[in-house]
Design an enzyme around this catalytic site. Sequence first.
Site, PDB file in Angstrom:
ATOM      1  N   ASP A  40       0.824  -1.205   0.000  1.00  0.00           N
ATOM      2  CA  ASP A  40       0.000   0.000   0.000  1.00  0.00           C
ATOM      3  C   ASP A  40       0.869   1.271   0.000  1.00  0.00           C
ATOM      4  O   ASP A  40       0.639   2.187  -0.800  1.00  0.00           O
ATOM      5  CB  ASP A  40      -0.905  -0.033   1.238  1.00  0.00           C
ATOM      6  N   SER A 124      -2.251 -10.178   2.501  1.00  0.00           N
ATOM      7  CA  SER A 124      -2.301 -10.561   3.926  1.00  0.00           C
ATOM      8  C   SER A 124      -1.013 -11.155   4.506  1.00  0.00           C
ATOM      9  O   SER A 124      -0.960 -11.433   5.693  1.00  0.00           O
ATOM     10  CB  SER A 124      -3.459 -11.537   4.227  1.00  0.00           C
TER      11      SER A 124
HETATM   12  P1  ADP Z   1      -0.880  -7.054   4.257  1.00  0.00           P
HETATM   13  O1  ADP Z   1      -1.143  -5.863   5.153  1.00  0.00           O
HETATM   14  O2  ADP Z   1      -2.107  -7.471   3.456  1.00  0.00           O
HETATM   15  O3  ADP Z   1      -0.221  -8.175   4.975  1.00  0.00           O
HETATM   16  P2  ADP Z   1       1.629  -6.046   3.103  1.00  0.00           P
HETATM   17  O4  ADP Z   1       1.709  -4.958   2.105  1.00  0.00           O
HETATM   18  O5  ADP Z   1       2.157  -5.778   4.479  1.00  0.00           O
HETATM   19  O6  ADP Z   1       0.081  -6.500   3.123  1.00  0.00           O
HETATM   20  O7  ADP Z   1       2.370  -7.331   2.542  1.00  0.00           O
HETATM   21  C1  ADP Z   1       1.837  -8.225   1.569  1.00  0.00           C
HETATM   22  C2  ADP Z   1       2.967  -8.898   0.811  1.00  0.00           C
HETATM   23  O8  ADP Z   1       3.480  -8.009  -0.178  1.00  0.00           O
HETATM   24  C3  ADP Z   1       4.172  -9.305   1.636  1.00  0.00           C
HETATM   25  O9  ADP Z   1       4.557 -10.601   1.213  1.00  0.00           O
HETATM   26  C4  ADP Z   1       5.240  -8.280   1.276  1.00  0.00           C
HETATM   27  O10 ADP Z   1       6.536  -8.836   1.339  1.00  0.00           O
HETATM   28  C5  ADP Z   1       4.898  -7.974  -0.161  1.00  0.00           C
HETATM   29  N1  ADP Z   1       5.333  -6.648  -0.665  1.00  0.00           N
HETATM   30  C6  ADP Z   1       5.707  -5.561   0.030  1.00  0.00           C
HETATM   31  N2  ADP Z   1       5.990  -4.527  -0.818  1.00  0.00           N
HETATM   32  C7  ADP Z   1       5.766  -4.992  -2.081  1.00  0.00           C
HETATM   33  C8  ADP Z   1       5.881  -4.431  -3.396  1.00  0.00           C
HETATM   34  N3  ADP Z   1       6.270  -3.180  -3.584  1.00  0.00           N
HETATM   35  N4  ADP Z   1       5.552  -5.222  -4.460  1.00  0.00           N
HETATM   36  C9  ADP Z   1       5.151  -6.496  -4.289  1.00  0.00           C
HETATM   37  N5  ADP Z   1       5.015  -7.090  -3.074  1.00  0.00           N
HETATM   38  C10 ADP Z   1       5.335  -6.355  -1.988  1.00  0.00           C
END
Ligand code: ADP
Length: 190
Positions: A40, A124
């Site tokens: 996000d 998630s």
């Molecule tokens: P949630 O709050 O749904 O757990 P997060 O954003 O914290 O979502 O993490 C979801 C997944 O996305 C994790 O596996 C994280 O490592 C990965 N992630 C984080 N940044 C990025 C990015 N820029 N592009 C793709 N995946 C990402």
Amino acid sequence: MKFQLNQTTIRLHQGDITQVAAEAIVNAANSALASGGGVDGAIHRVGGPAILAECRQIKGGCPTGSAVSTTAGRLPAQRVIHTVGPVWQGGRKQEAKLLGSAYSAALFLAEEEGLTSIAFPALSTGAYGYPAEEACAVALAAVLGHLQWETVLREVIFVLFSGRDYALYQTHLQQLLATEPNLRLLANEA
Ligand code: ADP
């Protein structure tokens, strides 16, 4: 790595979802559609303030397991689909059902908007603490289940941030080749 299921290519990609030029990219949002960290944070940072401005107009936010869409701002995508997966609470609070529903809701919304390609992060599995392996099984079941039906979607991309997550998806999809008659391997390279 690339697979084919009926009319749709399923691609695994290791990297940053903000750099992926799918028509729709999926954000791991929170119910308030307030900006957060992880995927996000990256989407709002790279896409610019227009995305959050539209999120603020959406009354009622986005309940867990549902999806809403906004502009993609400066991202290479056309639309951002914000979907909210569950916070992991041990596995007995409908987490699997809600996670599957987050994937399905995003797929239905992309179709409704006539978007033909969609990129998902591992919903998630970051701040929300869902174990990676269980989440991978749910994500693949939801997407493969959806693609059994007529769809305008021609490509679904799973964007995995870590090599470990990429390997997990790769292994799981290869195993599904044995049980999923319509699934076939297209290419081994990324
Ligand atoms: P949630 O709050 O749904 O757990 P997060 O954003 O914290 O979502 O993490 C979801 C997944 O996305 C994790 O596996 C994280 O490592 C990965 N992630 C984080 N940044 C990025 C990015 N820029 N592009 C793709 N995946 C990402």
